[in-house]
Design an enzyme around this catalytic site. Structure first.
Site, PDB file in Angstrom:
ATOM      1  N   ARG A  55      32.077   2.610  66.043  1.00 24.95           N
ATOM      2  CA  ARG A  55      32.824   2.803  64.622  1.00 24.95           C
ATOM      3  C   ARG A  55      33.963   3.339  64.807  1.00 24.95           C
ATOM      4  O   ARG A  55      34.390   4.331  63.984  1.00 24.95           O
ATOM      5  CB  ARG A  55      31.650   3.452  63.561  1.00 24.95           C
ATOM      6  CG  ARG A  55      30.444   2.599  63.462  1.00 24.95           C
ATOM      7  CD  ARG A  55      30.574   1.450  62.953  1.00 24.95           C
ATOM      8  NE  ARG A  55      29.237   0.493  62.875  1.00 24.95           N
ATOM      9  CZ  ARG A  55      28.668  -0.048  63.935  1.00 24.95           C
ATOM     10  NH1 ARG A  55      29.549  -0.257  64.831  1.00 24.95           N
ATOM     11  NH2 ARG A  55      27.616  -0.651  63.683  1.00 24.95           N
ATOM     12  N   SER A 104      26.901   2.507  54.405  1.00 22.79           N
ATOM     13  CA  SER A 104      26.588   3.691  55.101  1.00 22.79           C
ATOM     14  C   SER A 104      27.318   4.825  54.976  1.00 22.79           C
ATOM     15  O   SER A 104      28.618   4.489  55.407  1.00 22.79           O
ATOM     16  CB  SER A 104      25.831   3.396  56.595  1.00 22.79           C
ATOM     17  OG  SER A 104      24.908   2.227  56.590  1.00 22.79           O
ATOM     18  N   GLU A 148      31.290   7.632  57.805  1.00 24.84           N
ATOM     19  CA  GLU A 148      31.644   6.638  58.444  1.00 24.84           C
ATOM     20  C   GLU A 148      32.921   6.054  57.382  1.00 24.84           C
ATOM     21  O   GLU A 148      33.971   5.471  57.915  1.00 24.84           O
ATOM     22  CB  GLU A 148      30.837   5.419  58.233  1.00 24.84           C
ATOM     23  CG  GLU A 148      31.147   4.208  58.592  1.00 24.84           C
ATOM     24  CD  GLU A 148      30.056   3.160  58.958  1.00 24.84           C
ATOM     25  OE1 GLU A 148      30.377   2.140  58.860  1.00 24.84           O
ATOM     26  OE2 GLU A 148      28.811   3.851  59.342  1.00 24.84           O
TER      27      GLU A 148
END
Length: 350
Positions: free
Chosen positions: A166, A243, A342
């Protein structure tokens, strides 16, 4: 500022940004420049008014502060998608799921596990978007970047991007703007390897095996809908950035410590730098169940997926940040593990 300077890009004054984000929070921009072509996007980035502008595309992975003074925003809305010899080229503003559908329509496999992810194609390399065992680093061939420091644009390779879990070199860069992305896909029409157990079981395939990519897409969308991870205007569980926290990677020693402290198994997966834990499991086992803190809260965890912080219809950014901070701090207190956001936070911090 003239239309010629911006190659015809539309300019609007005093525009609320909340409707342009999936979380539906944010400030009012003093000026919004909408670039519907790559030519307009480059012109806006080169113009004096655009040099310090905030770049906004699909708005699906960003949390904008409630108030940001004298804000200029460039909205990335170039959306052309082309296919040639197994290469899919998508302009940065192309809807990501449209890219997936286009690839499948041309018999190309490799992107189907990433079906249903909201946002734009240009955002995918920034944080190496991934889901269900796949990530865009698996298929990206090259990325066209505009350098705001030099005014140049160039194609770069995956090696230049330094992809990780990520993340990429772009995630914490203010000067590089994605213009286009190319993906090299499977011309034989095979899906990506099905590494995610839940997805493999849904398709009755051994982990690591492959399946018809259209069937994989259908299964992924069904799984995502069950977790409130496919945008649906009436469903407040989808008013989110997906998320909110990444799955933390911890040392083997920390994993063993955690396993000894709790009853039952701790969901975990091998990672290059240690052991990856399931952030959603940590959140729930720290006392933050689905729907926390309750029906009357303006921001609450999704009733379907405890890792999603949602806007129930009238939340502010301050409400969202306060809830995310409570969850992060609670996980740290309970397990000694720090969760990392995130989405990109702009003008606000945890």
């Amino acid at each position: 500022m003239t239309g010629q300077e911006l190659a015809g890009a539309e300019v609007e004054a005093d525009v609320a940004l909340a409707p342009l984000t999936t979380l539906r929070v944010g400030p009012v921009a003093r000026r919004l420049i909408t670039a519907t072509s790559t030519e307009q996007l480059v012109a806006a980035l080169r113009a004096p008014v655009g040099r310090d502008a905030l770049i906004l595309a699909g708005g699906s992975n960003v949390v904008l502060a409630d108030d940001m003074a004298d804000l200029t925003v460039i909205r990335v809305a170039n959306s052309e998608i082309t296919v040639h010899d197994g290469i899919v080229r998508a302009e940065a503003g192309a809807n990501w799921d449209d890219v997936v559908v286009t690839a499948l329509a041309h018999g190309l496999g490799g992107l189907e596990c990433l079906s249903g992810i909201p946002g734009s194609a240009g955002a995918t390399p920034v944080q190496n978007v991934g889901a269900y065992g796949s990530e865009v680093a698996d298929t990206i061939r090259r990325v066209r970047l505009f350098d705001r420091r030099t005014g140049r644009d160039d194609w770069v390779t995956p090696q230049d991007m330094a992809f990780g879990y990520r993340t990429s070199v772009l995630k914490h860069s203010d000067h590089a703007v994605v213009l286009e992305v190319e993906f090299a896909l499977d011309v034989g029409g095979r899906s990506a390897p099905l590494r995610y157990g839940e997805l493999a079981r849904a398709l009755d395939v051994e982990p690591g095996g492959r399946a018809d990519p259209v069937a994989v897409r259908d299964a992924v969308l069904a799984l995502r809908r069950g977790k409130g991870m496919v945008l649906d205007e009436p469903d407040r569980d989808t008013w989110s950035v997906g998320s909110f926290f990444t799955n933390p990677v911890v040392t083997t020693a920390d994993h063993e410590r955690l396993a000894a402290e709790v009853d039952g198994p701790v969901p975990s997966y091998p990672a290059p730098d240690g052991v990856k834990l399931a952030a959603g499991w940590l959140v729930e086992h720290a006392g933050f169940g689905k729907g926390y803190p309750g029906d009357d809260a303006p921001a609450r965890l999704s009733t379907k997926h405890a890792l999603a912080v949602t806007n129930r219809g009238h939340a502010t950014t301050a409400d969202v940040i306060a809830l995310a901070r409570t969850v992060r701090d609670g996980v740290r207190t309970t397990f000694g593990i720090e969760l990392t956001p995130e989405p990109t936070l702009v003008g606000c911090t945890l």
